[in-house]
Design an enzyme around this catalytic site. Structure first.
Site, short mmCIF file in Angstrom:
data_model
loop_
_atom_site.label_atom_id
_atom_site.label_comp_id
_atom_site.label_asym_id
_atom_site.label_seq_id
_atom_site.Cartn_x
_atom_site.Cartn_y
_atom_site.Cartn_z
CG HIS A 122 -10.84 130.66 123.40
ND1 HIS A 122 -11.20 130.36 122.10
CD2 HIS A 122 -9.86 131.60 123.30
CE1 HIS A 122 -10.47 131.08 121.27
NE2 HIS A 122 -9.65 131.84 121.96
CG ASP B 204 -11.69 138.29 116.63
OD1 ASP B 204 -11.00 139.11 117.24
OD2 ASP B 204 -11.39 137.09 116.55
NE ARG C 268 -5.44 142.21 119.16
CZ ARG C 268 -5.94 141.15 119.81
NH1 ARG C 268 -7.00 140.51 119.37
NH2 ARG C 268 -5.37 140.74 120.93
CB SER D 30 -10.19 138.97 120.25
OG SER D 30 -9.83 137.83 119.53
CE LYS E 236 -11.80 134.57 118.65
NZ LYS E 236 -10.40 134.68 118.35
N1 URA Z 1 -7.09 134.41 121.51
C1 URA Z 1 -8.01 135.07 120.77
O1 URA Z 1 -8.92 134.48 120.21
N2 URA Z 1 -7.88 136.39 120.66
C2 URA Z 1 -6.90 137.08 121.25
O2 URA Z 1 -6.86 138.27 121.13
C3 URA Z 1 -5.96 136.38 122.02
C4 URA Z 1 -6.06 135.03 122.13
#
Ligand code: URA
Length: 410
Positions: free
Chosen positions: A82, A161, A168, A183, A187
């Site tokens: 990620h 989320d 957001r 966040s 995930k």
């Molecule tokens: N990527 C995400 O999944 N969440 C965030 O808050 C910022 C970047």
């Protein structure tokens, strides 16, 4: 406690209990708390921060708002990747292709654009037919047959989320270490991979602006991972200039093809190789030299490119139908000199203004727009040279006369 009391408590910098966080966030999830109150709480969190305990509690609430994917049916080691978000960041598509071509399973749940940063799912949706919503069974089957699957945040995985992320994005509450960590990690934990690598981007084009923030979020994400028995590694990488040569959804897919066909050699390519090597090390226990050699071979032999095509095909995409806008505008330099800086944030905002991202939750992304950078850091420029080409929405007028101020010259 009422939502107003919870907002006020955080506004004054006090620590919220798990019960209070649940009331606020689950209440929002179930539609009992309106957007404006949640926005206010998110803003208070941005301003006052959260303790480790609050972050762990909020992550747990996010994770348990949905299911936790059981990847025990996947044959082999699973490693997820990620990025904390940047401009022109298409690394996931390159890295997943390389790593899966080397026999490691990459279960990847990606996001959409956030603020001025782009999202992998928006990029993939520029490929006509590409399905970002696979069922759990399809996801697991694809991991077993192809080795990688890239899907959008499904309704069932950390759905809270998804709702908070969209809010957001349009309320100026993106840039918060606790909220970003919660966040991402909710995930990552919910999507089930045993090992996780996070590319922590830092700099003017990133959500995190300083090295200290990057180190802090790395610590927090590792802490969350260890709470759930997951191995988390982080790489802090730079995002002061846009990554690669294009910004914009379809344009970035074209750039991924160029990288996988060995037609580019720049910082982005080095970054993709470094991330891939780290994932190979984590999954296969190789040393860094062995992992680097495997990654080089995957790219040079064309195996990584073949894997990319397999992923696209397995998810129904047809690359031959990818379309970029024919409404182009070359941006001419009004200065001469040596480029020593590029304002990644302004380039990201420009891509958003061209229609490549969302300004409200309802906005539709135009995947055919974007920017192709012709001059980058280290290049010499003369007055009249083309700095970059803008791909405007079909049939619209230019939105910018001069882009020279986005560059720093010496
Ligand atoms: N990527 C995400 O999944 N969440 C965030 O808050 C910022 C970047």
């Amino acid at each position: 406690m009422s939502m107003v009391d919870i907002i006020n408590k955080k506004k004054l910098g006090y620590v919220l209990t798990k019960q209070e966080l649940s009331e606020a966030f689950l209440g929002y999830y179930h539609g009992e708390i309106p957007d404006y109150q949640m926005s206010s709480l998110l803003m208070a969190i941005c301003m006052k921060g959260m303790t480790d305990e609050e972050i762990l509690n909020l992550t747990d609430i996010f994770i348990h708002s949905g299911e936790i994917l059981d990847l025990s049916q996947v044959n082999g080691i699973t490693v997820d990747k990620h990025s904390t978000g940047g401009v022109g960041d298409k690394t996931t598509l390159v890295v997943a292709s390389i790593v899966a071509s080397l026999g490691v399973k990459v279960p990847k749940m990606s996001g959409r654009g956030l603020g001025h940063t782009g999202g992998t799912i928006d990029k993939l949706e520029s490929i006509p037919g590409f399905r970002v919503n696979l069922t759990e069974e399809e996801f697991i089957n694809q991991l077993n047959t192809v080795g990688a699957a890239i899907i959008s945040q499904t309704k069932n995985l950390a759905p809270l989320d998804k709702k908070v992320y969209a809010l957001r994005d349009v309320t100026g509450t993106v840039e918060s270490i606790p909220l970003i960590a919660t966040s991402i990690m909710s995930k990552k934990i919910a999507s089930g991979a045993e090992k996780i690598i996070i590319d922590v981007k830092v700099g003017n084009g990133a959500l995190l602006k300083t090295q200290e923030d990057a180190i802090e979020i790395s610590r927090i994400m590792k802490m969350i991972g260890s709470r759930y028995g997951r191995e988390v590694e982080t790489m802090i990488t730079y995002m002061d200039i846009p990554l690669g040569t294009s910004i914009g959804n379809a344009l970035e897919i074209l750039e991924v093809v160029q990288i996988l066909c060995n037609q580019e050699n720049n910082y982005l390519v080095s970054l993709c190789k470094a991330l891939s090597s780290k994932m190979i090390q984590m999954a296969l226990g190789k040393n860094i030299n062995q992992a680097n050699a495997m990654v080089e071979d995957s790219l040079k032999s064309g195996k990584a490119y073949q894997k990319f095509l397999e992923i696209i095909q397995a998810q129904g995409g047809d690359l031959s139908l990818l379309r970029v806008s024919s409404n182009k505008q070359d941006m001419i330099s009004t200065k001469s000199g040596h480029i020593i800086g590029m304002d990644a944030y302004r380039f990201g905002k420009l891509s958003l203004d061209l229609g490549g991202g969302r300004k409200t939750k309802e906005d539709k992304v135009d995947s055919s727009v974007g920017i192709v950078l012709k001059k980058k850091i280290g290049d010499d420029v003369k007055i009249g040279d083309i700095l970059c080409t803008l791909y405007l929405k079909e049939g619209t007028d230019p939105i910018l006369d001069d882009i020279t101020s986005y560059y720093t010259f010496d």
